[in-house]
Write a protein that holds these residues in place. Sequence first.
Motif, mmCIF file in Angstrom:
data_model
loop_
_atom_site.group_PDB
_atom_site.id
_atom_site.type_symbol
_atom_site.label_atom_id
_atom_site.label_comp_id
_atom_site.label_asym_id
_atom_site.label_seq_id
_atom_site.Cartn_x
_atom_site.Cartn_y
_atom_site.Cartn_z
ATOM 1 N N GLN A 179 29.167 43.440 28.440
ATOM 2 C CA GLN A 179 28.058 44.318 28.073
ATOM 3 C C GLN A 179 28.339 45.125 26.813
ATOM 4 O O GLN A 179 27.480 45.298 25.954
ATOM 5 C CB GLN A 179 27.722 45.258 29.228
ATOM 6 C CG GLN A 179 26.479 46.106 28.987
ATOM 7 C CD GLN A 179 26.113 46.934 30.212
ATOM 8 O OE1 GLN A 179 26.865 47.003 31.180
ATOM 9 N NE2 GLN A 179 24.955 47.572 30.166
ATOM 10 N N ASP A 180 29.582 45.624 26.704
ATOM 11 C CA ASP A 180 29.914 46.468 25.555
ATOM 12 C C ASP A 180 31.169 46.013 24.807
ATOM 13 O O ASP A 180 31.563 46.631 23.817
ATOM 14 C CB ASP A 180 30.080 47.928 25.987
ATOM 15 C CG ASP A 180 31.061 48.083 27.145
ATOM 16 O OD1 ASP A 180 31.867 47.166 27.381
ATOM 17 O OD2 ASP A 180 31.023 49.132 27.826
ATOM 18 N N GLY A 181 31.796 44.932 25.280
ATOM 19 C CA GLY A 181 32.981 44.413 24.601
ATOM 20 C C GLY A 181 34.245 45.217 24.817
ATOM 21 O O GLY A 181 35.278 44.943 24.193
ATOM 22 N N GLU A 182 34.216 46.198 25.706
ATOM 23 C CA GLU A 182 35.368 47.067 25.925
ATOM 24 C C GLU A 182 36.504 46.323 26.639
ATOM 25 O O GLU A 182 36.261 45.489 27.511
ATOM 26 C CB GLU A 182 34.973 48.292 26.753
ATOM 27 C CG GLU A 182 34.098 49.289 26.004
ATOM 28 C CD GLU A 182 34.797 49.901 24.801
ATOM 29 O OE1 GLU A 182 35.961 50.324 24.952
ATOM 30 O OE2 GLU A 182 34.187 49.930 23.720
ATOM 31 N N LEU A 183 37.731 46.651 26.240
ATOM 32 C CA LEU A 183 38.905 46.091 26.896
ATOM 33 C C LEU A 183 39.059 46.740 28.269
ATOM 34 O O LEU A 183 39.185 47.962 28.381
ATOM 35 C CB LEU A 183 40.153 46.350 26.057
ATOM 36 C CG LEU A 183 41.489 45.924 26.681
ATOM 37 C CD1 LEU A 183 41.553 44.403 26.858
ATOM 38 C CD2 LEU A 183 42.663 46.408 25.824
ATOM 39 N N LEU A 184 39.049 45.907 29.314
ATOM 40 C CA LEU A 184 39.169 46.415 30.680
ATOM 41 C C LEU A 184 40.571 46.248 31.249
ATOM 42 O O LEU A 184 41.025 47.051 32.066
ATOM 43 C CB LEU A 184 38.167 45.698 31.598
ATOM 44 C CG LEU A 184 36.689 45.918 31.315
ATOM 45 C CD1 LEU A 184 35.851 45.073 32.264
ATOM 46 C CD2 LEU A 184 36.319 47.398 31.450
ATOM 47 N N TRP A 185 41.262 45.187 30.808
ATOM 48 C CA TRP A 185 42.553 44.857 31.418
ATOM 49 C C TRP A 185 43.375 44.034 30.442
ATOM 50 O O TRP A 185 42.839 43.208 29.703
ATOM 51 C CB TRP A 185 42.289 44.073 32.703
ATOM 52 C CG TRP A 185 43.484 43.578 33.450
ATOM 53 C CD1 TRP A 185 44.269 44.295 34.323
ATOM 54 C CD2 TRP A 185 44.031 42.256 33.439
ATOM 55 N NE1 TRP A 185 45.251 43.483 34.850
ATOM 56 C CE2 TRP A 185 45.127 42.224 34.319
ATOM 57 C CE3 TRP A 185 43.678 41.082 32.756
ATOM 58 C CZ2 TRP A 185 45.888 41.078 34.535
ATOM 59 C CZ3 TRP A 185 44.424 39.942 32.962
ATOM 60 C CH2 TRP A 185 45.522 39.941 33.847
ATOM 61 N N ARG A 186 44.651 44.312 30.416
ATOM 62 C CA ARG A 186 45.562 43.563 29.537
ATOM 63 C C ARG A 186 46.869 43.331 30.264
ATOM 64 O O ARG A 186 47.433 44.244 30.871
ATOM 65 C CB ARG A 186 45.821 44.323 28.238
ATOM 66 C CG ARG A 186 46.747 43.615 27.255
ATOM 67 C CD ARG A 186 46.974 44.475 26.020
ATOM 68 N NE ARG A 186 47.787 43.811 25.022
ATOM 69 C CZ ARG A 186 49.123 43.842 24.983
ATOM 70 N NH1 ARG A 186 49.795 44.518 25.930
ATOM 71 N NH2 ARG A 186 49.788 43.207 24.031
ATOM 72 N N PHE A 187 47.347 42.096 30.205
ATOM 73 C CA PHE A 187 48.605 41.721 30.852
ATOM 74 C C PHE A 187 49.515 41.114 29.796
ATOM 75 O O PHE A 187 49.104 40.222 29.043
ATOM 76 C CB PHE A 187 48.341 40.708 31.969
ATOM 77 C CG PHE A 187 49.589 40.204 32.659
ATOM 78 C CD1 PHE A 187 50.066 40.835 33.796
ATOM 79 C CD2 PHE A 187 50.275 39.098 32.173
ATOM 80 C CE1 PHE A 187 51.205 40.377 34.433
ATOM 81 C CE2 PHE A 187 51.411 38.631 32.806
ATOM 82 C CZ PHE A 187 51.881 39.268 33.945
ATOM 83 N N PHE A 188 50.752 41.610 29.721
ATOM 84 C CA PHE A 188 51.739 41.048 28.796
ATOM 85 C C PHE A 188 53.005 40.727 29.557
ATOM 86 O O PHE A 188 53.483 41.526 30.360
ATOM 87 C CB PHE A 188 52.057 42.034 27.671
ATOM 88 C CG PHE A 188 53.206 41.587 26.801
ATOM 89 C CD1 PHE A 188 53.001 40.686 25.767
ATOM 90 C CD2 PHE A 188 54.500 42.052 27.034
ATOM 91 C CE1 PHE A 188 54.057 40.257 24.977
ATOM 92 C CE2 PHE A 188 55.562 41.636 26.254
ATOM 93 C CZ PHE A 188 55.342 40.730 25.218
ATOM 94 N N LYS A 189 53.558 39.549 29.302
ATOM 95 C CA LYS A 189 54.791 39.141 29.990
ATOM 96 C C LYS A 189 55.590 38.223 29.093
ATOM 97 O O LYS A 189 55.064 37.296 28.488
ATOM 98 C CB LYS A 189 54.445 38.400 31.286
ATOM 99 C CG LYS A 189 55.663 37.952 32.102
ATOM 100 C CD LYS A 189 56.246 39.122 32.853
ATOM 101 C CE LYS A 189 57.322 38.695 33.853
ATOM 102 N NZ LYS A 189 58.552 38.195 33.215
ATOM 103 N N THR A 190 56.873 38.531 28.968
ATOM 104 C CA THR A 190 57.760 37.600 28.284
ATOM 105 C C THR A 190 58.189 36.551 29.289
ATOM 106 O O THR A 190 58.410 36.851 30.466
ATOM 107 C CB THR A 190 58.991 38.315 27.708
ATOM 108 O OG1 THR A 190 59.660 39.025 28.764
ATOM 109 C CG2 THR A 190 58.594 39.291 26.618
ATOM 110 N N MET A 191 58.283 35.315 28.821
ATOM 111 C CA MET A 191 58.651 34.200 29.688
ATOM 112 C C MET A 191 60.096 33.824 29.393
ATOM 113 O O MET A 191 60.540 33.892 28.243
ATOM 114 C CB MET A 191 57.742 33.001 29.415
ATOM 115 C CG MET A 191 56.249 33.327 29.413
ATOM 116 S SD MET A 191 55.570 33.664 31.038
ATOM 117 C CE MET A 191 55.472 31.988 31.680
ATOM 118 N N ASP A 192 60.826 33.412 30.439
ATOM 119 C CA ASP A 192 62.194 32.983 30.199
ATOM 120 C C ASP A 192 62.199 31.630 29.511
ATOM 121 O O ASP A 192 61.160 31.066 29.197
ATOM 122 C CB ASP A 192 63.000 32.962 31.505
ATOM 123 C CG ASP A 192 62.455 31.955 32.511
ATOM 124 O OD1 ASP A 192 61.890 30.929 32.096
ATOM 125 O OD2 ASP A 192 62.601 32.199 33.715
#
Length: 218
Positions: A179-192
Motif C-alpha cells: 500500500q505504501d511501500g514501507e519496509l515491514l521486515w528485514r532478515f540478514f544472515k551470513t551463511m557458512d
Amino acid sequence: MKTFCTLLLFFFATTLMSPAQVLLGEGSKQIFASPQLASAIQQHQTVAILPFTAKITYRKPPKNFNPQAHQEQETTLAQNIQSSLYTYLLRKAKSYSVTFQEVEKTNSLLKKAGMYGKLEEFTREEIAKALGVDAVISGKFDMEQTRSDGAAFATAVVFGGYAGKTGSGSLTMTLHNGQDGELLWRFFKTMDDDFTSATDDLVERMMRKVSRNFPYAI
C-alpha cells in the motif's frame, strides 16, 4: 564493577534506540521488524516473490574467466532462488496466513510493466500495484568462492551437481507493504561455507533459518 558498567552501557544503548531501530541479533543473524508489522500483515492476502539479486565473487578469479558467462550465472541463480523459495512456501502453504503469487505470473506482469530486470528503478509500492498484490518479498544473495576451482563451483551452485566447503555467503530478505511501500521486515544472515548441490537445498537451509521469524507463519 566492570560487569555493572557493561550492563549500564547496554541499557543506555537500547533505551536510546526507537522500536523501529532495534535489531535482534543471534550471532551473524539480524532481524528487523517494523512497529507496523503486526497490524499491516493482518490486511495481507496475496504476496509476490520478486527475483532476487545474486552476486558471485571470487577471492581469486578462476582461469578463463568469462564476464558474460559470469553475469548469466548470477541471473540464473537469482531466478532459481525466486523459484525455489516459491516452491518451498507453496509446499508449506498451510503454515502461512497468506497465499503467494505464482512466480511465472509475477515475472510476466513485471515484464509487461517494463520492470523486469530493473526493479531498482521503481518503488516497492509501484511494483506491488503492477502485480496486484498486498506485499512483496525481495532479497539479495552474495556468495564468495574461496577455492581454486571457482568457475566449476559457481556453476554447480547455480545448476546443481556439486557439494563441499568452498565458499561463504550472506542472505538479505525483505518484506515491503504494498500500500505504501514501507519496509515491514528485514532478515540478514551470513551463511557458512558448506554449500550444497542445488538451489533448492540452499533455499531449504535458508528458510530453516528464517522460518521461526517469518512474519506470515501461523
